[in-house]
Structure formats: structure tokens, C-alpha cells
Scaffold this motif. Sequence first.
Motif, PDB file in Angstrom:
ATOM      1  N   PRO A 199     -24.507 -22.151 -11.961  1.00 41.84           N
ATOM      2  CA  PRO A 199     -25.033 -20.666 -10.933  1.00 41.84           C
ATOM      3  C   PRO A 199     -23.555 -19.940  -9.682  1.00 41.84           C
ATOM      4  O   PRO A 199     -23.533 -19.034  -9.579  1.00 41.84           O
ATOM      5  CB  PRO A 199     -26.334 -21.319  -9.788  1.00 41.84           C
ATOM      6  CG  PRO A 199     -26.716 -22.086 -10.513  1.00 41.84           C
ATOM      7  CD  PRO A 199     -25.860 -22.702 -11.721  1.00 41.84           C
ATOM      8  N   TYR A 200     -23.064 -20.758  -9.461  1.00 39.53           N
ATOM      9  CA  TYR A 200     -22.279 -20.726  -8.047  1.00 39.53           C
ATOM     10  C   TYR A 200     -21.271 -19.592  -8.942  1.00 39.53           C
ATOM     11  O   TYR A 200     -20.073 -18.885  -8.539  1.00 39.53           O
ATOM     12  CB  TYR A 200     -21.498 -21.411  -7.670  1.00 39.53           C
ATOM     13  CG  TYR A 200     -22.578 -21.967  -5.918  1.00 39.53           C
ATOM     14  CD1 TYR A 200     -22.113 -21.331  -4.979  1.00 39.53           C
ATOM     15  CD2 TYR A 200     -23.826 -22.608  -6.368  1.00 39.53           C
ATOM     16  CE1 TYR A 200     -23.064 -21.191  -4.139  1.00 39.53           C
ATOM     17  CE2 TYR A 200     -24.388 -22.893  -5.348  1.00 39.53           C
ATOM     18  CZ  TYR A 200     -23.947 -21.951  -4.098  1.00 39.53           C
ATOM     19  OH  TYR A 200     -24.914 -22.166  -3.164  1.00 39.53           O
ATOM     20  N   ASP A 201     -20.790 -19.380 -10.203  1.00 37.74           N
ATOM     21  CA  ASP A 201     -20.195 -18.902 -10.916  1.00 37.74           C
ATOM     22  C   ASP A 201     -20.750 -16.971 -10.701  1.00 37.74           C
ATOM     23  O   ASP A 201     -20.165 -16.050 -11.164  1.00 37.74           O
ATOM     24  CB  ASP A 201     -19.837 -18.593 -12.574  1.00 37.74           C
ATOM     25  CG  ASP A 201     -19.121 -20.389 -12.906  1.00 37.74           C
ATOM     26  OD1 ASP A 201     -18.249 -20.267 -12.075  1.00 37.74           O
ATOM     27  OD2 ASP A 201     -19.069 -20.868 -14.403  1.00 37.74           O
ATOM     28  N   TYR A 202     -21.444 -16.790 -10.468  1.00 38.77           N
ATOM     29  CA  TYR A 202     -21.999 -15.902  -9.627  1.00 38.77           C
ATOM     30  C   TYR A 202     -22.944 -15.413  -8.652  1.00 38.77           C
ATOM     31  O   TYR A 202     -23.706 -14.328  -8.159  1.00 38.77           O
ATOM     32  CB  TYR A 202     -23.341 -15.709 -10.869  1.00 38.77           C
ATOM     33  CG  TYR A 202     -23.114 -15.397 -12.079  1.00 38.77           C
ATOM     34  CD1 TYR A 202     -22.696 -14.450 -12.716  1.00 38.77           C
ATOM     35  CD2 TYR A 202     -24.444 -15.935 -13.098  1.00 38.77           C
ATOM     36  CE1 TYR A 202     -22.878 -14.540 -14.268  1.00 38.77           C
ATOM     37  CE2 TYR A 202     -24.182 -15.957 -14.369  1.00 38.77           C
ATOM     38  CZ  TYR A 202     -22.985 -15.723 -15.088  1.00 38.77           C
ATOM     39  OH  TYR A 202     -23.339 -15.332 -16.707  1.00 38.77           O
ATOM     40  N   TYR A 203     -21.666 -15.992  -7.618  1.00 42.00           N
ATOM     41  CA  TYR A 203     -21.973 -16.331  -6.142  1.00 42.00           C
ATOM     42  C   TYR A 203     -21.218 -15.138  -6.083  1.00 42.00           C
ATOM     43  O   TYR A 203     -20.104 -14.519  -6.489  1.00 42.00           O
ATOM     44  CB  TYR A 203     -21.524 -16.904  -5.415  1.00 42.00           C
ATOM     45  CG  TYR A 203     -21.512 -16.884  -4.411  1.00 42.00           C
ATOM     46  CD1 TYR A 203     -22.364 -17.606  -3.161  1.00 42.00           C
ATOM     47  CD2 TYR A 203     -20.766 -16.626  -3.554  1.00 42.00           C
ATOM     48  CE1 TYR A 203     -22.288 -17.340  -2.036  1.00 42.00           C
ATOM     49  CE2 TYR A 203     -20.366 -16.433  -2.108  1.00 42.00           C
ATOM     50  CZ  TYR A 203     -21.513 -16.671  -1.240  1.00 42.00           C
ATOM     51  OH  TYR A 203     -21.107 -16.601   0.427  1.00 42.00           O
ATOM     52  N   THR A 204     -21.856 -13.293  -5.486  1.00 44.55           N
ATOM     53  CA  THR A 204     -20.699 -12.397  -4.872  1.00 44.55           C
ATOM     54  C   THR A 204     -21.036 -12.785  -3.394  1.00 44.55           C
ATOM     55  O   THR A 204     -20.767 -12.622  -2.765  1.00 44.55           O
ATOM     56  CB  THR A 204     -21.768 -11.512  -5.822  1.00 44.55           C
ATOM     57  OG1 THR A 204     -22.996 -11.641  -5.016  1.00 44.55           O
ATOM     58  CG2 THR A 204     -21.486 -11.415  -6.984  1.00 44.55           C
ATOM     59  N   LEU A 205     -21.647 -11.345  -2.628  1.00 41.15           N
ATOM     60  CA  LEU A 205     -21.939 -11.043  -1.363  1.00 41.15           C
ATOM     61  C   LEU A 205     -23.130 -10.791  -0.905  1.00 41.15           C
ATOM     62  O   LEU A 205     -24.192  -9.995  -1.909  1.00 41.15           O
ATOM     63  CB  LEU A 205     -20.507 -10.767  -0.663  1.00 41.15           C
ATOM     64  CG  LEU A 205     -20.506 -10.259   0.828  1.00 41.15           C
ATOM     65  CD1 LEU A 205     -20.695 -11.257   1.506  1.00 41.15           C
ATOM     66  CD2 LEU A 205     -20.050  -9.613   1.182  1.00 41.15           C
ATOM     67  N   GLU A 206     -24.469 -10.639  -0.178  1.00 39.69           N
ATOM     68  CA  GLU A 206     -25.117 -10.251  -0.153  1.00 39.69           C
ATOM     69  C   GLU A 206     -25.251  -8.706   0.318  1.00 39.69           C
ATOM     70  O   GLU A 206     -23.678  -8.449   0.546  1.00 39.69           O
ATOM     71  CB  GLU A 206     -25.704 -10.832   1.232  1.00 39.69           C
ATOM     72  CG  GLU A 206     -25.000 -11.008   2.656  1.00 39.69           C
ATOM     73  CD  GLU A 206     -24.878 -12.016   2.711  1.00 39.69           C
ATOM     74  OE1 GLU A 206     -24.767 -12.708   1.891  1.00 39.69           O
ATOM     75  OE2 GLU A 206     -24.548 -12.402   3.700  1.00 39.69           O
ATOM     76  N   THR A 207     -26.089  -7.439   0.093  1.00 42.36           N
ATOM     77  CA  THR A 207     -25.873  -5.987   0.466  1.00 42.36           C
ATOM     78  C   THR A 207     -26.862  -6.459   1.066  1.00 42.36           C
ATOM     79  O   THR A 207     -28.059  -6.576   1.815  1.00 42.36           O
ATOM     80  CB  THR A 207     -26.234  -5.228  -0.798  1.00 42.36           C
ATOM     81  OG1 THR A 207     -27.759  -5.793  -1.619  1.00 42.36           O
ATOM     82  CG2 THR A 207     -25.294  -5.493  -1.902  1.00 42.36           C
ATOM     83  N   ALA A 208     -26.771  -4.900   1.240  1.00 44.46           N
ATOM     84  CA  ALA A 208     -27.887  -4.074   2.657  1.00 44.46           C
ATOM     85  C   ALA A 208     -29.054  -4.076   1.938  1.00 44.46           C
ATOM     86  O   ALA A 208     -30.233  -4.634   2.588  1.00 44.46           O
ATOM     87  CB  ALA A 208     -27.762  -2.929   3.163  1.00 44.46           C
ATOM     88  N   GLU A 209     -29.419  -4.076   0.366  1.00 43.82           N
ATOM     89  CA  GLU A 209     -30.317  -4.091  -0.074  1.00 43.82           C
ATOM     90  C   GLU A 209     -31.112  -4.939  -0.146  1.00 43.82           C
ATOM     91  O   GLU A 209     -31.932  -5.565   0.147  1.00 43.82           O
ATOM     92  CB  GLU A 209     -30.381  -3.224  -1.412  1.00 43.82           C
ATOM     93  CG  GLU A 209     -30.009  -2.087  -1.373  1.00 43.82           C
ATOM     94  CD  GLU A 209     -28.805  -2.067  -1.075  1.00 43.82           C
ATOM     95  OE1 GLU A 209     -27.613  -2.585  -1.268  1.00 43.82           O
ATOM     96  OE2 GLU A 209     -28.408  -0.451  -0.374  1.00 43.82           O
ATOM     97  N   ASP A 210     -30.860  -6.220  -0.096  1.00 40.24           N
ATOM     98  CA  ASP A 210     -30.792  -8.185  -0.429  1.00 40.24           C
ATOM     99  C   ASP A 210     -30.988  -7.784   0.811  1.00 40.24           C
ATOM    100  O   ASP A 210     -32.562  -9.375   1.275  1.00 40.24           O
ATOM    101  CB  ASP A 210     -29.329  -8.826  -0.801  1.00 40.24           C
ATOM    102  CG  ASP A 210     -29.290  -8.619  -2.140  1.00 40.24           C
ATOM    103  OD1 ASP A 210     -29.368  -7.985  -3.036  1.00 40.24           O
ATOM    104  OD2 ASP A 210     -27.550  -8.956  -2.447  1.00 40.24           O
ATOM    105  N   LEU A 211     -30.832  -7.893   2.031  1.00 42.05           N
ATOM    106  CA  LEU A 211     -30.840  -8.171   3.450  1.00 42.05           C
ATOM    107  C   LEU A 211     -32.826  -7.535   3.578  1.00 42.05           C
ATOM    108  O   LEU A 211     -33.174  -8.446   4.247  1.00 42.05           O
ATOM    109  CB  LEU A 211     -30.451  -8.239   4.153  1.00 42.05           C
ATOM    110  CG  LEU A 211     -29.390  -8.896   4.263  1.00 42.05           C
ATOM    111  CD1 LEU A 211     -28.051  -8.511   5.732  1.00 42.05           C
ATOM    112  CD2 LEU A 211     -28.516 -10.564   4.022  1.00 42.05           C
ATOM    113  N   ALA A 212     -32.617  -6.289   3.314  1.00 39.19           N
ATOM    114  CA  ALA A 212     -33.777  -5.232   3.388  1.00 39.19           C
ATOM    115  C   ALA A 212     -34.669  -6.223   3.033  1.00 39.19           C
ATOM    116  O   ALA A 212     -36.163  -5.264   3.500  1.00 39.19           O
ATOM    117  CB  ALA A 212     -33.714  -4.276   3.289  1.00 39.19           C
ATOM    118  N   ALA A 213     -35.017  -6.553   1.709  1.00 41.30           N
ATOM    119  CA  ALA A 213     -35.800  -7.091   0.480  1.00 41.30           C
ATOM    120  C   ALA A 213     -36.231  -8.897   1.924  1.00 41.30           C
ATOM    121  O   ALA A 213     -37.057  -8.504   1.467  1.00 41.30           O
ATOM    122  CB  ALA A 213     -35.194  -7.424  -0.792  1.00 41.30           C
TER     123      ALA A 213
END
Length: 391
Positions: A59-73
Motif C-alpha cells: 500500500p505505501y507504494d501508493y502513499y501520496t498526500l491528502e487533498t482538500a477533498e480528502d479532508l472535506a470528506a
Amino acid sequence: MTWARKLWQRATDLLPIDGFHFDRPLVLFQSDDWGRVGLRDREGLERLRSTGLTLGERPYDYYTLETAEDLAALSAALKRHRDSNGHHPCVQMNFILANLDFSQMSVNGWRQIRLLPIAEGLPEGWVRPGLFEAYRQGIADGVFHPAMHGTTHFCGSAVERNSEMEGERSGLLRMLWQAGTPYIYWRMPWIGYEYWDPEKPEEERFLPFELQRELIGHTMGSFARMFSSLPRSACAPGYRANDDTHRVWAQHGIRVAQNGPGGFIPPHFDRNDILQLSRTVEFEPATGTNFSVDECLQQAESCFERGVPAVVSVHSINFHSTVKDFRGRSLRALDEFLTGLESKHPDLLYLHDEELYEFVQSGSYESGQGSTRVNVSKKKFTKAQARKRIE
Ligand SMILES: [Zn+2]
């Protein structure tokens, strides 16, 4: 020295200490790695793949960074729930306060590490409209609470040592850096953790006191610039903290130290007067191999039966979505978990670390509607016993 330290460790594990117990079910969420960039979204993924790196093994191969939409959800999901006091659950976000400054590093031929505090923005090539406002909005709404993880997740001296030596390791670092990714930990555990250098002799792995003091001082400064406040709770990257770390944290006003899972260890004070909290529920849908909501609910019940708080570990990766949608499944599971807790426990309380600290100090805490009583009692326990009681 090693045997002496091990003996000392065993002795402290057998030493009875005062643990705090509570007569109401308390639930805390501790969440690591916010603000730390990983794979630079789809474009970063394609770029790394084009260099021959096979991504997707973990899974950590796909670790990116949160987005504003991720936080809103996440915020919306938390706002659908309330405890017996009418409070929403609060995710305490442990922040990494700097990223690698890739453009500066390319200028010096990738020879040295350069850091970019998140208070100054994200590294070149990273686009996250509205992200910082989303952190602050969630904090203002009481569903997020910022705490300290570190300045970097890795050990700076370990990374620099390896990047200076020509070979496979420096090649991997450069390949990742050129694609805007600082590291992928599982592929290179030799980078260690901020205060811990894995390739030193056992007794020297923790950085010396003076160096830790310098690093933590910087981290406090970066936190203040980012959030206009000082952290009161901290979690060392990789949970690698020693007494030196705790001593410096205490000097900087840290009141709570977060520890990784491993037994139902009750909250207790250490010799630096820091409240030591251990995680007791692993809510990690993105990375847990046998994750189930029922299992998490059972872990929480085991905590309540013992009078200890359910301290839920949930890493930021669970809410990422730009390369792989971890977020959807995690939020559905979170909703189910919170519903399960609330339906079974009408006296449930959601807290963050600072509120728990206040409970322990005074037996109550101030909420918007007045103060809430929780009976706090002290019982002797030993760490050896608490670890054995994992069922
Ligand atoms: Zn972490």
C-alpha cells in the motif's frame, strides 16, 4: 552496555506504576503522517514506473498526500457522529512539518538534504489547492486537532550518509527525488526514523541528546509558524523515542507522548511528568492485512472493560485518494465503527490527547456546555503484565 540496558528495561517492566483508569468509555483518534508528501500523484507514479521501478507491491507504494477533498470528506464523516456530550469525534493529526526541497537539492547535485517547512508551502511540482485552509477549517470545527510528529520522518544523518556513498542506495534515493518523492520507507528501511539511526551500533542508534534537542527545537518553531500555536502532544516517527526525547519534549511543553500498539497499557506519567499513552485499537483499513470493523469494535470493548481509553491508531494513508482510492473504504468503515460505538455506549466520550490530560489532572474537563465528570482512579500495574494481557 547492552546487557545492562536490557536488564534495566526488564526491571522497569516489572516495576509497579500508577495507571489511570476511567469509569466511562473514552475514545481518542491518533493519526500520523499528515503534511508529508510521498508519490507525486499519477504523474509521479508514471515517472517512477518509466525508470523501471515496479510499484504496487505494498500500500505505501501508493502513499501520496491528502487533498482538500480528502479532508472535506473526512470532516463530513466525523460531523455525522456525536458522543454523549454532543461532541464530534476528533482526529488528532500528527504533522510532519517539512518536506524535501527538491528544487534546491537539484541545484547542489542531490548531494545534500534541503528542507522546506510546510508553513512555506509544498515542494515544486506539488499542487494542493485549498489544503492548508482545509486543515485549519477542520481544526476550527473541532474535528481535527494538530499535534507533533517531527520535522522529517527519516533520520537526516542516515539519509545523507547513504546519499553520499555511490551505489544502489544513493541511486534509489536520486531516482525517487527526481520524481518528487522523498522515499518509500519499506524499500529502504536504512533511512531510519527522525531520532533513530538503524545502522549505528545498538547503543548509539538514538541520536545524542544535543542533536535531538536541536531537531525538536526546529520542529516546535515550524509547528508554531504553521498553526500559530504550540503542540501539547507528540508522537516520534516510527514510535522511536527515548528518555532524551521525552526530556526535551517536556522542556518544550509537550504533555502527552504517544506510543505504538502493544497491550492494554493504561495512561501513566513518566519521570519527565509526561503522560504516556499507548494505542490500543488499530484502525488501518488501507494497510491492515486482516482489517475488520468488528475486530476494532472488540478491541475497543476490551479497553472499556479494563477502564482504559480506546486509543485508535489511524494513519493518514487511509484517507488518500489521488492514485488509489483508500478513502472510500476507510470512511465507510469509520462510519460503521463510530455507529457501533455510539449505539452500544450512551455515555461515550470522544476526546483528543490534551482533553485526556485535563481529565487525568482534574477528573473533569470543560466542554462547551459546561464541565463533564469522569471518575479517574489510579491502579498499580506493570508493563510486563499489561503486555501479556493481549488476547
Ligand atoms: Zn509516521
